[in-house]
Write a protein that holds these residues in place. Structure first.
Motif, PDB file in Angstrom:
ATOM      1  N   ILE A  57       1.018  -1.199   0.080  1.00  0.00           N
ATOM      2  CA  ILE A  57      -0.031   0.113  -0.079  1.00  0.00           C
ATOM      3  C   ILE A  57       0.772   1.399  -0.017  1.00  0.00           C
ATOM      4  N   GLY A  58       2.074   1.249  -0.329  1.00  0.00           N
ATOM      5  CA  GLY A  58       2.991   2.401  -0.570  1.00  0.00           C
ATOM      6  C   GLY A  58       3.480   2.506   0.904  1.00  0.00           C
ATOM      7  N   ARG A  59       3.602   3.982   1.051  1.00  0.00           N
ATOM      8  CA  ARG A  59       3.920   4.553   2.313  1.00  0.00           C
ATOM      9  C   ARG A  59       2.986   4.486   3.362  1.00  0.00           C
ATOM     10  N   ALA A  60       2.942   3.926   4.542  1.00  0.00           N
ATOM     11  CA  ALA A  60       1.941   3.813   5.665  1.00  0.00           C
ATOM     12  C   ALA A  60       1.804   5.286   6.257  1.00  0.00           C
ATOM     13  N   ARG A  68       3.398  11.324   9.843  1.00  0.00           N
ATOM     14  CA  ARG A  68       2.503   9.956   9.995  1.00  0.00           C
ATOM     15  C   ARG A  68       1.843  10.197  11.440  1.00  0.00           C
ATOM     16  N   ILE A  69       0.565   9.582  11.236  1.00  0.00           N
ATOM     17  CA  ILE A  69      -0.376   9.679  12.452  1.00  0.00           C
ATOM     18  C   ILE A  69      -0.801   8.138  13.166  1.00  0.00           C
ATOM     19  N   ALA A  70      -1.003   7.873  14.279  1.00  0.00           N
ATOM     20  CA  ALA A  70      -1.521   6.815  14.530  1.00  0.00           C
ATOM     21  C   ALA A  70      -2.533   7.143  15.569  1.00  0.00           C
ATOM     22  N   GLY A  97      -2.558   3.878   3.258  1.00  0.00           N
ATOM     23  CA  GLY A  97      -1.134   4.269   2.847  1.00  0.00           C
ATOM     24  C   GLY A  97      -1.416   5.079   1.528  1.00  0.00           C
ATOM     25  N   SER A  98      -0.145   5.405   1.135  1.00  0.00           N
ATOM     26  CA  SER A  98      -0.090   6.196  -0.106  1.00  0.00           C
ATOM     27  C   SER A  98      -0.737   5.673  -1.536  1.00  0.00           C
TER      28      SER A  98
END
Length: 332
Positions: free
Chosen positions: A139-142, A220-222, A242-243
């Motif tokens: 999914i590319g970049r998380a 990034r965020i979680a 993801g990206s």
């Protein structure tokens, strides 16, 4: 054949005893517990000997110990066992005190013995498949992670009082999941928490409902959501945007029967609690530990991982009390 001493014969000790005795390369030889009757019962069930933790650690015929005792004993037992030359698998968290956990890490590292922390959710087949897909770049970049963890009901207040609080006891699993999936620690932690499920939990100085946002240095965020009450069952979900796409791992349900009629579509509820949901994960966790001890000696969930999760719990606790974001670097 690894000879194993099990320290702790409570509910989670029983789960681990089953995993140990089900593995072809490990043998449970001794069990200890502060409740000698419980230790004797579990030992008899699996053909082991009831003993004391001190005797198990001192026994040169025992190769490794699994620590499933109360949290306030974990650091002391890790240190004693590694000094005695034993490999260790210890239930989370490393300690209730981050300062004590940091000291334990230093002492254990000096012995060179492998220490694995029991973040069993990494070994859930669905979560493991999601992580593998992330690592393959599917999914590319998380970019945005959401972790949902709701218990079906709160534990007794007597447990709450000694648990270390929701962030150290419950959400610590989710802190580890976030670090594992996102590949490292966040820069800041923001927490909002309250006690709305059971006023007795609030009176005991803890919370039962919380949302934590982890912000990474690269943007990034979680987001982690915890509640001590979900009347429909044990709600355990992960979603990662993801990206180039989305990955999600949903709940395990009681059965796969779906009824579809003119009135609607009905399916089963999520499995009720962690014993039902994560039994396969506990078996896979033990297999990974045995493989590491008999192979490379490098465990898949290290003492560093345990300390990192505890640091996030400490940061969340401070943030919930102050209403301010907390820099992770300030608590380590």
């Amino acid at each position: 054949m690894l000879k194993i001493g099990l320290l702790g014969a409570g509910r989670i000790g029983n789960v681990h005893a089953k995993a140990i005795t089900s593995h072809a390369a490990s043998k449970l030889v001794a069990v200890s517990d502060v409740n000698q009757e419980a230790a004797g019962k579990l030992a008899t069930q699996y053909g082991a000997q009831a003993s004391t933790s001190e005797a198990i650690i001192a026994n040169s015929d025992i190769d490794a110990v699994l620590i499933a005792t109360s949290t306030d004993t974990h650091s002391d037992l890790i240190e004693a066992a590694t000094r005695a030359g034993k490999a260790v698998l210890c239930e989370k968290p490393v300690d209730l005190s981050l300062e004590r956990a940091l000291a334990c890490r230093k002492i254990a590292a000096a012995t060179g013995r492998p220490v694995m922390i029991g973040f069993n959710r990494r070994f859930d087949p669905n979560f493991a498949a999601l992580k593998a897909a992330v690592d393959r770049g599917e999914i590319g970049r998380a970019e945005l992670l959401s972790v949902t963890s709701f218990d079906p009901g709160p534990p007794p207040v007597s447990y709450i009082k000694v648990s270390g609080g929701l962030f150290r006891d419950m959400m610590i699993h989710d802190f580890d999941m976030a670090s594992w999936i996102m590949g490292g620690l966040p820069q800041t932690v923001r927490a909002v928490a309250s006690s709305i499920v059971d006023p007795e939990i609030g009176a005991a100085g803890d919370v039962d409902t919380a949302v934590v946002t982890l912000e990474y240095a690269d943007g990034r965020i979680a987001v982690i959501k915890n509640s001590r009450r979900a009347v429909y069952g044990y709600d355990q979900r992960v979603e990662l945007l993801g990206s180039e796409g989305l990955l999600s791992a949903g709940n395990m349900i009681e059965n796969t029967v779906v009824k579809s009629t003119k009135d609607g579509v009905v399916s089963a509820k999520p499995e009720f609690f962690f014993l039902e949901r994560y039994m396969r994960a506990y078996a896979a966790e033990w297999a990974a530990f045995v493989g590491a001890v008999t192979g490379s000696g490098v465990v898949p969930v290290s003492l560093d991982d345990g300390v990192n999760a505890l640091a996030l719990a400490e940061a969340a606790t401070r943030s919930a009390k102050s209403g301010m974001a907390v820099e992770v670097a300030t608590v380590m």
